[in-house]
Write a protein that holds these residues in place. Structure first.
Motif, mmCIF file in Angstrom:
data_model
loop_
_atom_site.group_PDB
_atom_site.id
_atom_site.type_symbol
_atom_site.label_atom_id
_atom_site.label_comp_id
_atom_site.label_asym_id
_atom_site.label_seq_id
_atom_site.Cartn_x
_atom_site.Cartn_y
_atom_site.Cartn_z
ATOM 1 N N LEU A 144 25.935 66.022 -97.783
ATOM 2 C CA LEU A 144 24.592 65.565 -97.422
ATOM 3 C C LEU A 144 24.641 64.164 -96.822
ATOM 4 C CD1 LEU A 144 21.602 66.378 -97.515
ATOM 5 C CD2 LEU A 144 21.468 65.226 -99.717
ATOM 6 N N VAL A 145 25.433 63.282 -97.414
ATOM 7 C CA VAL A 145 25.588 61.926 -96.878
ATOM 8 C C VAL A 145 26.242 61.967 -95.500
ATOM 9 C CG1 VAL A 145 26.772 59.728 -97.228
ATOM 10 C CG2 VAL A 145 25.559 60.795 -99.119
ATOM 11 N N ALA A 146 27.254 62.814 -95.339
ATOM 12 C CA ALA A 146 27.921 62.938 -94.040
ATOM 13 C C ALA A 146 26.964 63.475 -92.986
ATOM 14 C CB ALA A 146 29.138 63.850 -94.165
ATOM 15 N N PHE A 147 26.126 64.447 -93.357
ATOM 16 C CA PHE A 147 25.141 64.977 -92.416
ATOM 17 C C PHE A 147 24.117 63.911 -92.038
ATOM 18 C CE2 PHE A 147 21.055 67.114 -91.637
ATOM 19 C CZ PHE A 147 21.403 67.803 -90.486
ATOM 20 N N GLY A 148 23.693 63.103 -93.003
ATOM 21 C CA GLY A 148 22.762 62.014 -92.705
ATOM 22 C C GLY A 148 23.368 60.994 -91.763
ATOM 23 N N CYS A 149 24.636 60.650 -91.976
ATOM 24 C CA CYS A 149 25.314 59.709 -91.075
ATOM 25 C C CYS A 149 25.438 60.289 -89.672
ATOM 26 C CB CYS A 149 26.694 59.351 -91.619
ATOM 27 S SG CYS A 149 26.646 58.365 -93.114
ATOM 28 N N TYR A 150 25.783 61.572 -89.587
ATOM 29 C CA TYR A 150 25.888 62.221 -88.287
ATOM 30 C C TYR A 150 24.531 62.234 -87.576
ATOM 31 C CZ TYR A 150 26.068 65.998 -84.900
ATOM 32 O OH TYR A 150 25.956 66.738 -83.755
ATOM 33 N N SER A 151 23.479 62.557 -88.312
ATOM 34 C CA SER A 151 22.141 62.594 -87.718
ATOM 35 C C SER A 151 21.712 61.217 -87.231
ATOM 36 C CB SER A 151 21.120 63.119 -88.724
ATOM 37 O OG SER A 151 21.440 64.419 -89.107
ATOM 38 N N LEU A 152 21.968 60.203 -88.040
ATOM 39 C CA LEU A 152 21.619 58.838 -87.653
ATOM 40 C C LEU A 152 22.400 58.391 -86.426
ATOM 41 C CD1 LEU A 152 19.773 56.580 -88.660
ATOM 42 C CD2 LEU A 152 21.715 55.682 -89.931
ATOM 43 N N ALA A 153 23.679 58.712 -86.380
ATOM 44 C CA ALA A 153 24.495 58.354 -85.218
ATOM 45 C C ALA A 153 24.029 59.098 -83.972
ATOM 46 C CB ALA A 153 25.961 58.652 -85.499
ATOM 47 N N THR A 154 23.655 60.357 -84.116
ATOM 48 C CA THR A 154 23.188 61.132 -82.966
ATOM 49 C C THR A 154 21.876 60.575 -82.423
ATOM 50 O OG1 THR A 154 24.251 63.107 -83.836
ATOM 51 C CG2 THR A 154 22.539 63.440 -82.191
ATOM 52 N N VAL A 155 20.952 60.261 -83.309
ATOM 53 C CA VAL A 155 19.675 59.686 -82.870
ATOM 54 C C VAL A 155 19.909 58.326 -82.214
ATOM 55 C CG1 VAL A 155 17.481 58.743 -83.695
ATOM 56 C CG2 VAL A 155 18.258 60.967 -84.489
ATOM 57 N N GLY A 156 20.770 57.509 -82.805
ATOM 58 C CA GLY A 156 21.061 56.202 -82.217
ATOM 59 C C GLY A 156 21.708 56.310 -80.849
#
Length: 122
Positions: free
Chosen positions: A76-88
């Motif tokens: 879940l943390v890895a998915f959140g980091c991936y999502s944040l990086a993608t949006v950024g």
């Protein structure tokens, strides 16, 4: 059944026979991205549950169990980091549409002129 000198139906005959089973899916039956994510999540969740419940005959070593139990939190943390990086990244590489902005300003000016002509004051 083909004899010793015969190979059997040709490849084109086989593909013609199989093509009737591989029709393209309609948009109503095609799997959406949400469906793909949910299927993957269900597959991973069921594998995780099967390993953590320790079915009979399968005894995992203690280090594996210590990593396996908090694995959903790590994912879940890895998915959140991936999502944040993608949006950024998408936000940083967002291109400006200068022609569309100019056209929109023209529409706004025309609308204001029309409203002034009708007596609206702003």
């Amino acid at each position: 059944r083909p004899g010793p000198g015969r190979v059997g139906p040709s490849l084109t005959v086989l593909t013609a026979r199989l093509s009737r089973f591989s029709r393209p899916l309609s948009p109503q039956t095609a799997m959406t991205k949400l469906g793909q994510w949910l299927c993957g999540l269900a597959l991973l969740g069921s594998a995780w549950a099967a390993l953590t419940l320790e079915p009979p005959g399968l005894r995992l070593p203690a280090p594996f169990r210590q990593v396996l139990l908090p694995l959903p939190v790590y994912l879940l943390v890895a998915f959140g980091c991936y999502s944040l990086a993608t949006v950024g990244y998408r936000l940083a590489t967002f291109n400006d549409c200068e022609e569309a902005a100019a056209e929109l300003q023209e529409h706004i000016s025309a609308a204001r002129a029309d409203l002034r002509r009708r007596g609206l004051r702003f």
